[in-house]
Design an enzyme around this catalytic site. Sequence first.
Site, short mmCIF file in Angstrom:
data_model
loop_
_atom_site.label_atom_id
_atom_site.label_comp_id
_atom_site.label_asym_id
_atom_site.label_seq_id
_atom_site.Cartn_x
_atom_site.Cartn_y
_atom_site.Cartn_z
CG ASN A 123 -0.26 -0.04 3.00
OD1 ASN A 123 -0.23 -0.55 3.45
ND2 ASN A 123 -0.31 0.97 2.82
CB ALA A 124 0.99 4.63 -1.44
CB THR A 125 2.17 5.35 3.55
OG1 THR A 125 2.01 4.02 3.61
CG2 THR A 125 2.00 5.65 5.17
CE LYS A 150 -1.01 3.32 7.25
NZ LYS A 150 -0.48 2.27 7.84
CE LYS A 152 0.34 7.00 9.38
NZ LYS A 152 0.36 6.01 10.68
CG ASP A 181 -2.98 3.81 11.29
OD1 ASP A 181 -3.44 4.59 11.96
OD2 ASP A 181 -1.45 4.09 10.94
CB VAL A 182 -7.53 6.99 13.63
CG1 VAL A 182 -8.23 8.36 14.61
CG2 VAL A 182 -9.07 6.72 12.33
CE LYS A 254 3.02 -0.22 12.92
NZ LYS A 254 3.09 0.86 11.23
O1 LIG Z 1 1.16 0.66 7.19
C1 LIG Z 1 2.10 1.47 6.02
O2 LIG Z 1 1.26 1.54 5.25
C2 LIG Z 1 3.38 2.13 6.32
C3 LIG Z 1 3.81 2.58 7.80
C4 LIG Z 1 2.92 3.18 8.51
O3 LIG Z 1 2.11 3.50 8.57
C5 LIG Z 1 3.92 3.49 10.40
C6 LIG Z 1 4.69 4.15 10.25
C7 LIG Z 1 6.12 4.69 11.08
C8 LIG Z 1 4.53 4.15 12.75
C9 LIG Z 1 3.49 4.02 12.68
C10 LIG Z 1 3.03 3.61 11.74
C11 LIG Z 1 1.80 2.95 11.24
O4 LIG Z 1 1.01 2.45 11.28
O5 LIG Z 1 0.47 3.86 12.32
MG LIG Z 2 -1.13 1.81 12.28
#
Ligand SMILES: O=C(O)CCC(=O)c1ccccc1C(=O)O
Ligand SMILES: [Mg+2]
Length: 347
Positions: A123-125, A150, A152, A181-182, A254
Amino acid sequence: MRVETREFSLQLESPLDTAHGSIEHRKGILVRVEDGDEVGIGEATPLPGWTESLPACRAALADIEAPGDELSNLEERLTTLESTPAARHGLSLALADIRAKRDGVPLYRHLGGPEQVEVIPANATVGDCSPAETVDAVVDAVSAGFECVKVKVGVRSVTDDVARLRTIRDAVGSDIELRVDVNGGWSRAQAREAFHKLDPLRIAYVEQPVSGDDLDGLADLRGRSVRVAADESIAETSVDAVLDADAADVLICKPMVLGGPDKVVEVADRARDIGVTPVVTTTIDGVVARTAAIHAAAASPDRPASGLATGAMLARDLGPDRTRLVDGSVSVPQDAGNGVADTWGRR
Ligand SMILES: O=C(O)CCC(=O)c1ccccc1C(=O)O
Ligand SMILES: [Mg+2]
């Protein structure tokens, strides 16, 4: 046998803004184990909020620098690093790198993975940013071939984030998988409101909608059209607690948080057994840990889009990246071991 460590600091190209705060750099410790004519390299890159602190990681690794003669002596030390997962990750990876090299297999095979895995969909973030910037970033990612993005959220109001996501959905059409991602940024009431409003936008899942310690809050959000993923909850409680509380449809795995690629395989198997989907992502690590995360994802029988496309976020890396990102998928190294080019001679 020799164990050495070396500290590093990597700046991000630009900060990743989340509801949990902003990530600007990644500091960590490379672990080098030399055993006979074989060298293994591991990486411990702690991230407070998810793992132990850098000083705690440093202290834990300092304790393991006087091993006995056998590789197995060092492997036994792994149990003493359970409460410092980043340190455990560093040592466990260095050891697995040696074992896999000795066996002449890529790390994912050493981890019990299938015969041949060439690529993993990623996934792209996209971090928190203005609606216009977010749409640009998502459209760029889709043009580059990503089929899953994904985003934020949780820094802005629920209303603003929902509008932001609606604009994204309208821009990319219905075929792109969108995740949110919240980072624990919503209250229970905000989360309920948001899940209701996200319903028509076909969001695949929401990662950590409420704070990490609120397992009941997570569990209450399940059973709607949008699935619930646990991330911070794993670090703040435990894998057992999250699974026992039926708190998640998706478990964010992770490697740096779980204590190593070996742990990812173990946890992912347990999750899958009870119908929870494991998704491997990085903590924005250097190339050594990032490549190992690719192997950990490759070791799984099922491979949903994974959070492995984080290399470009770093302004500088520990060494060359042998993996390739093509059409939204990362390539899996097929050389014996982790398959990372020399990172030890660099700074
Ligand atoms: O999941 C991803 O797409 C990238 C990684 C990411 O979002 C992340 C990277 C560093 C710390 C926390 C997070 C997270 O998933 O919240
Ligand atoms: Mg996360």
